[in-house]
Design an enzyme around this catalytic site. Structure first.
Site, PDB file in Angstrom:
ATOM      1  N   GLU A 214       0.837  -1.216   0.000  1.00 42.99           N
ATOM      2  CA  GLU A 214       0.000   0.000   0.000  1.00 42.99           C
ATOM      3  C   GLU A 214       0.864   1.256   0.000  1.00 42.99           C
ATOM      4  O   GLU A 214       0.634   2.195   0.766  1.00 42.99           O
ATOM      5  CB  GLU A 214      -0.928   0.018   1.222  1.00 42.99           C
ATOM      6  CG  GLU A 214      -1.717  -1.243   1.480  1.00 42.99           C
ATOM      7  CD  GLU A 214      -2.832  -1.474   0.470  1.00 42.99           C
ATOM      8  OE1 GLU A 214      -2.891  -0.743  -0.537  1.00 42.99           O
ATOM      9  OE2 GLU A 214      -3.628  -2.393   0.685  1.00 42.99           O
ATOM     10  N   GLN A 254      -6.344   3.400  -5.242  1.00 46.42           N
ATOM     11  CA  GLN A 254      -6.766   2.989  -3.909  1.00 46.42           C
ATOM     12  C   GLN A 254      -6.123   3.850  -2.831  1.00 46.42           C
ATOM     13  O   GLN A 254      -5.968   3.417  -1.685  1.00 46.42           O
ATOM     14  CB  GLN A 254      -6.442   1.514  -3.686  1.00 46.42           C
ATOM     15  CG  GLN A 254      -7.236   0.603  -4.612  1.00 46.42           C
ATOM     16  CD  GLN A 254      -7.000  -0.861  -4.308  1.00 46.42           C
ATOM     17  OE1 GLN A 254      -7.408  -1.364  -3.276  1.00 46.42           O
ATOM     18  NE2 GLN A 254      -6.324  -1.548  -5.222  1.00 46.42           N
ATOM     19  N   ARG A 609     -13.873  -5.049  -3.379  1.00 44.05           N
ATOM     20  CA  ARG A 609     -13.686  -6.119  -2.384  1.00 44.05           C
ATOM     21  C   ARG A 609     -14.511  -7.342  -2.760  1.00 44.05           C
ATOM     22  O   ARG A 609     -14.279  -8.437  -2.264  1.00 44.05           O
ATOM     23  CB  ARG A 609     -14.113  -5.682  -0.968  1.00 44.05           C
ATOM     24  CG  ARG A 609     -13.368  -4.541  -0.337  1.00 44.05           C
ATOM     25  CD  ARG A 609     -11.897  -4.677  -0.404  1.00 44.05           C
ATOM     26  NE  ARG A 609     -11.397  -3.977  -1.574  1.00 44.05           N
ATOM     27  CZ  ARG A 609     -10.188  -4.192  -2.104  1.00 44.05           C
ATOM     28  NH1 ARG A 609      -9.381  -5.075  -1.572  1.00 44.05           N
ATOM     29  NH2 ARG A 609      -9.785  -3.539  -3.171  1.00 44.05           N
TER      30      ARG A 609
END
Length: 675
Positions: A214, A254, A609
């Site tokens: 991330e 994201q 998701r």
DNA sequence: GGCGAATCGTCAACC
DNA sequence: ACGATTCGCC
């Protein structure tokens, strides 16, 4: 080294796995097998003879760290997997600081302050610093301080202002208290490694291979930390021409932590920080059906400033994405509960196959109540339900005092809980004295010059309390002491439980609260069983919200209740995304702050998701602050490709549930064959 | 100094 | 709607 097969990977994934040396940038779209690549890459490195304990993988959430650890454990022998360090940035910093913080003039038993502790301290400082006509909102001060720290500022820009004075005072007080806040964990670690080349070198020898998950969510301090761990000190002869072994993984679509200081340029300009990287793009999505992925793509393409990408899926078929209107939030919760129940039966799914996603923690309550009533097992990820409970904080404050009596915030929390004759006025005097003499409150309580001014009864009460703490502190530090037993005894002898029972209004409340006290003591015992880090290690874990209730219900699984933020990196066969209303997502404040793009990415994260089915629900009215307010559906819903979604009103579904379930069952069967 | 009752302010997200 | 804080009384 057996158990993993590189030929299962697509060419891009394989390139990422095989590139073990030098900087590596992996641009990983949602569901592109990112976690698999990271764990495979780690396993591959081990198979190449790289020492397990020289590998460090950093993630943002505990959940992600845990999942990665589990998946690695399935690929390599347990003793190898255990030696690989997988932790969050904050947990890594705690580990480094517990070992080396003395170089910065703190003691090793420093306390970690969470936001509540932080606010308490800031409020106190404001009341004693501000003159009568000055006003400063503690929230504003907290955010400003946090922002300053995340920019790496040491001192206030201007200490002539009240805010500057409060900032300076806050930092000075934290140091006196031997405490650090969450931002300090990063800031102090960076300062430590930057200012002390010998310490930096020692940690560099420890971790030779770095991986950061991330990466689009890293802020400036986190990038500095990665650089300090990966690159030799600029004065070192090795510095020039060195190729750090840093692998970063991320996806600009994201990026959802801008509010925490995340800086997307870290990933967009990775080449500037680590020259000459291998760049790998992962664009095949293995997670979702084309209905779901297409819906996500149609949403995210409305964002400007994206890295171009072509995310595709080979999974055809399945159901359209459902968008369901609800009369109110109560029926929304009921519908989700019933649908999960029905689908579980009709399609023979497990509870773990379902997840309920929401923007705000407060939204989970009604679903929780419904689940409890209908005996649907569930688990809440993140949130603050357990840790924020009064009794849990009290017990942890008692524990903190045992380790660091100078931790004023913890001490003040329990000094008169239960009431032991030390009044607010006395506490106020002690605090003032401690400020004047630059010591901790506990030291003030032990100071005859302070005690002398008090009434005999108060003196007695204070002496009794101080002796009580001292006695248990000594016991805790005896060699071979049974620390959980010491803490248990401390709580028993404090009379805390009797006081707690007295303040409970109903027998149910008392049972509930008593249970969480027992739970926390029990989880310390389990912690002692698996770790050698003692009470200090246990408190660290509690502060970083790790593995909160590892002994029961948690591992039985159940439906996952989770915020959109915390859901990043996870996947579920069936996802229910609730409260898709204007004002909730995008959140009202995001419009004022001009961060609607980030809200769109947040919804994108939620949609991606889902593996097989996805339902977005919104309510025509919702209870807010106790009263009912009308709502309209989120403007984001208009951006979704109409070919891929199906708009429904909850009434339609209730009218024909049988056909619905039968059709769903067929789809389920087809999917099972494909799997 | 301690306690219950009224009132206040909060719900954006994470470590 | 709930928990924290303040108020007023013993």
């Amino acid at each position: 080294m057996a158990g993993f097969r590189l030929f299962d990977l697509n060419p891009e994934q394989e390139l990422a796995v095989r590139t073990t040396e030098g900087p590596l940038l992996i641009l990983a779209g949602a569901g592109s097998g990112k976690t698999r690549v990271i764990t495979m890459r780690t396993a591959f490195m081990l198979s190449q003879g790289i020492a397990a304990d020289s590998i460090l993988a950093v993630t943002f959430t505990n959940k992600a760290a845990t999942e990665m650890r589990e998946r690695l454990a399935a690929l390599v022998p347990e003793d190898q997997a255990k030696k690989v360090t997988m932790s969050t940035f904050h947990a890594l910093c705690v580990r480094i600081l517990r070992q080396d913080i003395e170089a910065l003039g703190y003691k090793k038993n420093f306390s970690i302050y969470d936001e509540g502790d932080q606010m308490g301290l800031i409020k106190k400082i404001i009341t004693r610093t501000a003159s009568r006509d000055e006003k400063l909102d503690p929230h504003v001060a907290k955010n400003a301080i946090s922002k300053a720290k995340n920019n790496g500022w040491r001192a206030p820009e201007d200490d002539k202002t009240l805010l500057g004075a409060v900032f300076a005072r806050y930092n000075a007080d934290l140091k006196t208290l031997n405490a650090v806040d969450f931002d300090d964990l990063l800031l102090l670690t960076v300062r430590l490694l930057n200012d002390h080349p010998a310490v930096q070198e020692r940690w560099q020898r420890r971790f030779k291979y770095l991986m950061v998950d991330e990466f689009q969510d890293t802020n400036r301090l986190q990038l500095d930390l990665v650089s300090l761990l990966a690159k030799p000190h600029p004065t070192s002869p090795e510095f020039a021409g060195m190729r750090p072994n840093v692998a970063v993984v991320g996806d600009d679509d994201q990026s959802i932590y801008g509010w925490r200081g995340a800086d997307v340029t870290n990933i967009l300009e990775f080449e500037a920080h680590f020259p000459g990287p291998t760049v790998v793009k992962l664009e095949q999505n293995y997670r979702s059906t084309n209905f779901i992925l297409g819906t996500a793509n149609s949403l995210i393409k409305n964002n400007p400033r994206r890295r171009p990408k072509n995310l595709w899926s080979a999974k055809d078929g399945g159901e359209k994405v459902k968008i369901i209107a609800m009369p109110d939030d109560r029926q929304e919760a009921e519908f989700i509960t019933e649908e999960i129940n029905a689908r579980k039966t009709a399609e023979a799914q497990k509870w773990e196959d379902f997840a309920v996603l929401f923007r705000m923690n407060a939204q989970s309550r009604q679903v929780e109540e419904n689940f409890r009533r209908l005996r649907v097992p569930y688990r809440i990820i993140g949130g603050k339900s357990f840790f924020d409970r009064r009794e849990v904080k009290d017990i942890l404050a008692y524990a903190s005092c045992l380790l660091n009596v100078d931790d004023d915030v913890a001490l003040l929390r329990i000094i008169n809980t239960p009431a032991r004759g030390i009044s607010d006025t006395t506490v106020e005097k002690a605090t003032e004295y401690s400020i004047r003499t630059h010591t901790s409150v506990f030291k003030a309580l032990r100071d005859d010059r302070f005690l002398g001014a008090l009434r005999a009864a108060t003196q007695n009460a204070i002496e009794k309390f101080a002796a009580f703490l001292d006695e248990h502190e000594t016991k805790l530090h005896e060699p071979l002491s049974n620390q959980p037993a010491v803490l248990r005894k401390l709580i028993e002898e404090s009379g805390y439980l009797a006081d707690l029972q007295r303040t409970c209004k109903t027998p149910e409340e008392w049972m509930d609260r008593e249970r969480s006290v027992r739970d926390i003591l029990a989880s310390f015992e389990t912690f002692e069983g698996r770790s050698d880090k003692g009470l200090q290690g246990f408190l660290d874990e509690m502060m970083l919200r790790q593995e909160r209730e590892d002994d029961k219900e948690d591992d039985e699984g159940g439906v996952t209740l989770i915020t959109l933020h915390a859901s990043k990196g996870l996947e579920f066969p069936h996802v229910y995304l609730m409260g898709v209303e204007e004002g909730v997502i995008p959140h009202d404040r995001s419009k004022l702050e001009g961060t609607v793009d980030e809200e769109r990415r947040l919804l994108y994260v939620g949609i991606t998701r889902a593996q097989r089915t996805l339902a977005l629900t919104w309510c025509r009215q919702r209870a807010k602050y106790g009263s009912v307010v009308p709502c309209i559906s989120s403007s984001f819903l208009k951006e979704l490709d109409p070919e891929l979604v199906e708009h429904r009103d909850v009434g339609d579904i209730i009218n024909k549930p049988v056909a619905e379930e039968a059709a769903a069952a067929k789809f389920g069967a087809i999917f099972d064959m494909l799997d």
